[in-house]
Design an enzyme around this catalytic site. Sequence first.
Site, PDB file in Angstrom:
ATOM      1  N   HIS A  92       0.864  -1.180   0.000  1.00 50.76           N
ATOM      2  CA  HIS A  92       0.000   0.000   0.000  1.00 50.76           C
ATOM      3  C   HIS A  92       0.899   1.228   0.000  1.00 50.76           C
ATOM      4  O   HIS A  92       1.847   1.315   0.776  1.00 50.76           O
ATOM      5  CB  HIS A  92      -0.893   0.023   1.240  1.00 50.76           C
ATOM      6  CG  HIS A  92      -1.739   1.257   1.313  1.00 50.76           C
ATOM      7  ND1 HIS A  92      -2.948   1.372   0.666  1.00 50.76           N
ATOM      8  CD2 HIS A  92      -1.529   2.451   1.919  1.00 50.76           C
ATOM      9  CE1 HIS A  92      -3.446   2.571   0.878  1.00 50.76           C
ATOM     10  NE2 HIS A  92      -2.620   3.245   1.631  1.00 50.76           N
ATOM     11  N   ASP A 146     -15.364   1.147   6.457  1.00 55.11           N
ATOM     12  CA  ASP A 146     -14.408   2.189   6.066  1.00 55.11           C
ATOM     13  C   ASP A 146     -14.990   3.096   4.992  1.00 55.11           C
ATOM     14  O   ASP A 146     -14.776   4.304   4.998  1.00 55.11           O
ATOM     15  CB  ASP A 146     -13.088   1.579   5.564  1.00 55.11           C
ATOM     16  CG  ASP A 146     -12.142   2.679   5.092  1.00 55.11           C
ATOM     17  OD1 ASP A 146     -11.809   3.536   5.923  1.00 55.11           O
ATOM     18  OD2 ASP A 146     -11.783   2.705   3.911  1.00 55.11           O
ATOM     19  N   ARG A 206     -15.477  11.256   7.344  1.00 58.54           N
ATOM     20  CA  ARG A 206     -14.274  11.971   7.780  1.00 58.54           C
ATOM     21  C   ARG A 206     -13.957  13.105   6.819  1.00 58.54           C
ATOM     22  O   ARG A 206     -13.563  14.203   7.224  1.00 58.54           O
ATOM     23  CB  ARG A 206     -13.082  11.013   7.860  1.00 58.54           C
ATOM     24  CG  ARG A 206     -13.130  10.133   9.114  1.00 58.54           C
ATOM     25  CD  ARG A 206     -12.144   8.995   8.999  1.00 58.54           C
ATOM     26  NE  ARG A 206     -10.781   9.435   8.817  1.00 58.54           N
ATOM     27  CZ  ARG A 206      -9.857   8.751   8.145  1.00 58.54           C
ATOM     28  NH1 ARG A 206     -10.156   7.586   7.603  1.00 58.54           N
ATOM     29  NH2 ARG A 206      -8.646   9.219   8.029  1.00 58.54           N
ATOM     30  N   SER A 225      -8.301   2.866   8.770  1.00 56.27           N
ATOM     31  CA  SER A 225      -8.889   2.926   7.434  1.00 56.27           C
ATOM     32  C   SER A 225      -8.056   2.116   6.429  1.00 56.27           C
ATOM     33  O   SER A 225      -8.563   1.253   5.705  1.00 56.27           O
ATOM     34  CB  SER A 225      -8.975   4.399   7.003  1.00 56.27           C
ATOM     35  OG  SER A 225      -9.230   4.510   5.639  1.00 56.27           O
ATOM     36  N   LYS A 276      -8.921  -2.212   5.025  1.00 58.43           N
ATOM     37  CA  LYS A 276      -9.100  -2.602   3.608  1.00 58.43           C
ATOM     38  C   LYS A 276      -8.083  -3.670   3.209  1.00 58.43           C
ATOM     39  O   LYS A 276      -8.411  -4.627   2.516  1.00 58.43           O
ATOM     40  CB  LYS A 276      -8.931  -1.370   2.709  1.00 58.43           C
ATOM     41  CG  LYS A 276     -10.117  -0.442   2.775  1.00 58.43           C
ATOM     42  CD  LYS A 276      -9.935   0.740   1.851  1.00 58.43           C
ATOM     43  CE  LYS A 276      -8.961   1.733   2.384  1.00 58.43           C
ATOM     44  NZ  LYS A 276      -9.352   3.103   2.529  1.00 58.43           N
TER      45      LYS A 276
HETATM   46  N1  URA Z   1      -6.016   6.495   2.708  1.00 58.38           N
HETATM   47  C1  URA Z   1      -6.999   5.717   3.231  1.00 58.38           C
HETATM   48  O1  URA Z   1      -7.355   4.696   2.660  1.00 58.38           O
HETATM   49  N2  URA Z   1      -7.562   6.103   4.364  1.00 58.38           N
HETATM   50  C2  URA Z   1      -7.190   7.212   5.034  1.00 58.38           C
HETATM   51  O2  URA Z   1      -7.740   7.493   6.068  1.00 58.38           O
HETATM   52  C3  URA Z   1      -6.173   8.012   4.485  1.00 58.38           C
HETATM   53  C4  URA Z   1      -5.595   7.624   3.311  1.00 58.38           C
END
Ligand code: URA
Length: 437
Positions: A82, A161, A168, A183, A187
């Site tokens: 990621h 999320d 958010r 978050s 995922k």
């Molecule tokens: N990327 C994400 O997937 N979530 C966040 O909160 C910030 C960046």
Amino acid sequence: MRMIDLIAKKRDKKALTAEEFDFIAQGAAKGTVPDYQLSAFLMACFLNPLSDKETALFTKAMAHSGGRLDFSDIKMPKTDKHSTGGVGDGISLALAPLVACMDVAVPMMSGRGLGHTGGTLDKLESMKNFEVRVPVKLIRRQIQKLGVCMFGQTQDLAPADKKLYSLRDATSTVESRPLIVASILSKKYAEGVDSLLMDVKYGSGAFMEKLEDSRKLARALVSTAKLLGLKCRALITYMDQPLGRAIGNGNEMLQTIRILKGEKDLAPDFYELLLETAAHMLVISGKQKDAAKARKLLEEKIDNGEAIAKLRELIKWQGASPLAVDDPEKYFKPAKLKVQFTAPQNGYVAHIDAKLCGQASVLLGAGRNRMEDAIDYGAGIWLDKKGGDSVKKGDVVATLYASDKERLNAGLELFAKAVKFSKAKPKPYKIVKEIIK
Ligand code: URA
């Protein structure tokens, strides 16, 4: 359990339990807790940050708010990376097929670009008919047969999320480290991988501009991932200037294909990050012990054509034409208007600001300010020179592409502000600054 009591608890700086976080995550996923209460809870978390233990519990609860891909019958290690996002960061396009050449499965779930940062799904969609909405059954089949699949988040993976991230965004609570960690990791956990490499960027084009903030985020991501049972490492990497030479979607696909076909010197910084990232993925997956040896093996996969062959197969599997690989210059045509930005003096390119470049590429049409904006896949910037290169007056520093004159002029005006020249050679920078284990 009542949501109002949980909001009050967090308002009063008390720690929540696993059951309480589950209640909140399920409420967000199923719509049984209203947005106004979720928003109040997020603000309470922002003002009174979750502890490490609470962050892990909340991440777990969010990860379990939907399904988890189950690859337990696939015997290969399963890994992914990621990136916190940047400008010209098309690494994933080359990385996923390259790592999959090493008998490691890569189920890679990616996102779209927003603002100055690009997104892997948009880059893939610059190939006509490339399908990123892959049903879970087909992801499994493709992983079994090919070892790699690149897809977008489905409704079913970490739905809490999806809801909380949009709230958010609307409540000024994005910049909370524990919420960011929960978050991102919820995922990635839902993808069903057993190891995860984090590329946490710092610099003007990064989500966290300051090195120290990136370091803190990287440490929090690694420790929380481990609590979730994922093997994890983070690379802290430079994003004060764009990565590689290409910014824009078709443009970045073209760069990736040329590099996997063996043009290693095309964009040395991109190549370096590609190999470092891939090598560390192999180490955390348990496939290789030593990152330096892993790098050598990965280079062989590029040199012997296996990596580009894997990308070609991936493109075919997901519905686009393999001509993209066979004849990329013809396939990825830039937008019809172009302008060259030239050096005004002899000397060096001192610095090219990543954020301004990303914003200029949005003006050209390569990115979006709102999720619903359309993208021009041929728009973008090609950096003929990079920071540190010597130039003579009149040398082409960059070529900008757009489909209409207004966009081209707007992009050029901003891009001109991104580039600084100097008489003296600027100090070189390291792409991988630190590794957090
Ligand atoms: N990327 C994400 O997937 N979530 C966040 O909160 C910030 C960046």
